[in-house]
Design an enzyme around this catalytic site. Sequence first.
Site, PDB file in Angstrom:
ATOM      1  N   ASP A  10      -1.470  -3.883 -31.642  1.00  0.00           N
ATOM      2  CA  ASP A  10      -0.510  -4.638 -31.041  1.00  0.00           C
ATOM      3  C   ASP A  10      -0.448  -6.023 -31.766  1.00  0.00           C
ATOM      4  OD1 ASP A  10       1.371  -5.614 -29.161  1.00  0.00           O
ATOM      5  OD2 ASP A  10       0.072  -6.963 -28.415  1.00  0.00           O
ATOM      6  N   LEU A  11       0.977  -7.075 -31.415  1.00  0.00           N
ATOM      7  CA  LEU A  11       1.335  -7.613 -32.420  1.00  0.00           C
ATOM      8  C   LEU A  11       1.011  -8.861 -31.428  1.00  0.00           C
ATOM      9  CD1 LEU A  11       2.610  -9.757 -35.199  1.00  0.00           C
ATOM     10  CD2 LEU A  11       4.888  -8.910 -33.875  1.00  0.00           C
ATOM     11  N   ASP A  12       1.569  -9.411 -30.606  1.00  0.00           N
ATOM     12  CA  ASP A  12       1.864 -10.488 -29.378  1.00  0.00           C
ATOM     13  C   ASP A  12       0.386 -10.805 -28.942  1.00  0.00           C
ATOM     14  OD1 ASP A  12       2.111 -12.894 -28.351  1.00  0.00           O
ATOM     15  OD2 ASP A  12       3.066 -11.541 -26.564  1.00  0.00           O
ATOM     16  N   THR A  18       2.514 -15.186 -29.816  1.00  0.00           N
ATOM     17  CA  THR A  18       4.396 -15.417 -29.570  1.00  0.00           C
ATOM     18  C   THR A  18       4.795 -15.666 -28.492  1.00  0.00           C
ATOM     19  OG1 THR A  18       3.827 -13.530 -29.892  1.00  0.00           O
ATOM     20  CG2 THR A  18       5.333 -14.555 -31.688  1.00  0.00           C
ATOM     21  N   LYS A  46       3.944 -10.459 -20.949  1.00  0.00           N
ATOM     22  CA  LYS A  46       3.484 -10.484 -21.106  1.00  0.00           C
ATOM     23  C   LYS A  46       3.158  -8.736 -22.338  1.00  0.00           C
ATOM     24  CE  LYS A  46       0.480 -14.270 -22.010  1.00  0.00           C
ATOM     25  NZ  LYS A  46      -0.497 -14.813 -22.044  1.00  0.00           N
ATOM     26  N   SER A 115       4.194  -2.520 -32.436  1.00  0.00           N
ATOM     27  CA  SER A 115       4.481  -3.945 -31.352  1.00  0.00           C
ATOM     28  C   SER A 115       5.796  -3.151 -30.237  1.00  0.00           C
ATOM     29  CB  SER A 115       4.939  -5.139 -31.442  1.00  0.00           C
ATOM     30  OG  SER A 115       5.366  -6.299 -31.684  1.00  0.00           O
ATOM     31  N   ALA A 116       6.436  -4.016 -29.293  1.00  0.00           N
ATOM     32  CA  ALA A 116       7.649  -3.735 -28.280  1.00  0.00           C
ATOM     33  C   ALA A 116       8.246  -4.785 -28.849  1.00  0.00           C
ATOM     34  CB  ALA A 116       6.436  -4.003 -27.118  1.00  0.00           C
ATOM     35  N   SER A 117       7.783  -5.865 -29.644  1.00  0.00           N
ATOM     36  CA  SER A 117       8.885  -6.834 -29.791  1.00  0.00           C
ATOM     37  C   SER A 117      10.070  -5.632 -31.144  1.00  0.00           C
ATOM     38  CB  SER A 117       8.451  -7.922 -30.621  1.00  0.00           C
ATOM     39  OG  SER A 117       9.244  -9.155 -31.322  1.00  0.00           O
ATOM     40  N   LYS A 146       5.569   0.874 -23.686  1.00  0.00           N
ATOM     41  CA  LYS A 146       4.476   0.749 -23.300  1.00  0.00           C
ATOM     42  C   LYS A 146       4.416   0.749 -21.386  1.00  0.00           C
ATOM     43  CE  LYS A 146       3.089  -1.701 -26.949  1.00  0.00           C
ATOM     44  NZ  LYS A 146       2.082  -2.905 -27.903  1.00  0.00           N
ATOM     45  N   GLU A 170      -4.804  -3.890 -28.450  1.00  0.00           N
ATOM     46  CA  GLU A 170      -3.664  -4.235 -27.651  1.00  0.00           C
ATOM     47  C   GLU A 170      -4.277  -5.390 -26.564  1.00  0.00           C
ATOM     48  OE1 GLU A 170      -1.071  -4.501 -25.992  1.00  0.00           O
ATOM     49  OE2 GLU A 170      -0.431  -3.219 -26.879  1.00  0.00           O
ATOM     50  N   ASP A 171      -3.520  -6.578 -26.368  1.00  0.00           N
ATOM     51  CA  ASP A 171      -4.276  -7.354 -24.625  1.00  0.00           C
ATOM     52  C   ASP A 171      -3.525  -7.206 -23.452  1.00  0.00           C
ATOM     53  OD1 ASP A 171      -1.158  -7.850 -26.377  1.00  0.00           O
ATOM     54  OD2 ASP A 171      -1.407  -9.882 -24.683  1.00  0.00           O
TER      55      ASP A 171
END
Length: 217
Positions: A10-12, A18, A46, A115-117, A146, A170-171
Amino acid sequence: MRKIKACIFDLDGVIVDTAKYHYLAWKRLAQELGFDFTEEQNEALKGVSRTKSLEILLQIGGINICDEEKEKLAEKKNNWYVEYIKNMVPSEILKGAKEFLYELRKNNIKIALGSASKNSMLILNKLELVDCFDAIIDGNKVKNAKPDPEVFLLGAKQLGIPNNECVVFEDSKAGIEAALCGGMLAVGIGDKRVLDKANLVISSLSEMSMDKLQLLK
Ligand code: B16
Ligand code: MG
């Protein structure tokens, strides 16, 4: 014992924080609409898609508008957010992330972003991390957010690795659920009480190693 052949990140909240920039932009929008938006309320946004985040924000402000208006507001927020992230620098990469990505590469483990971004390419470019990934799956490539596993399934497919040989980092709770639902192993980054379904929970990628990866079950 299964052998792990790929990692999907995942990114953020995993590679970079971010969330603070998302918060600044959502808060600015809330203020323009005439209500306040706290950091605590931002927690609910988030890992959630842009559209869903706006729905939550409008609910907090008690605002009811049509879809066309919503689209305009989401665009406005995104323009501010993009202005903020344009100034990101590689030193903002979270603790241990770059080192772990390098270790995986050295050990021939495939690497994908999940990522969702919709801004993930811009962020990876700013962090100078694009070359670390064999596949980049983001909000522009998937229909379902997600906890739907689509983003991770597409990542595994693009890497050519069976789902059960992939580990997702993942966070968010929804992200952990998505990984498990896709038949993958999940490592949570954050609070054990929140990410209780994960196969392992760590506080940052600096706690990860190849040995820990292969011992996951
Ligand atoms: P954008 P992730 C998610 O990234 C963020 O956590 C979430 O707060 C954001 O709303 C979502 O991306 C969409 O981002 O507006 O840039 O398309 O955690 O899935 O890497
Ligand atoms: Mg996240």
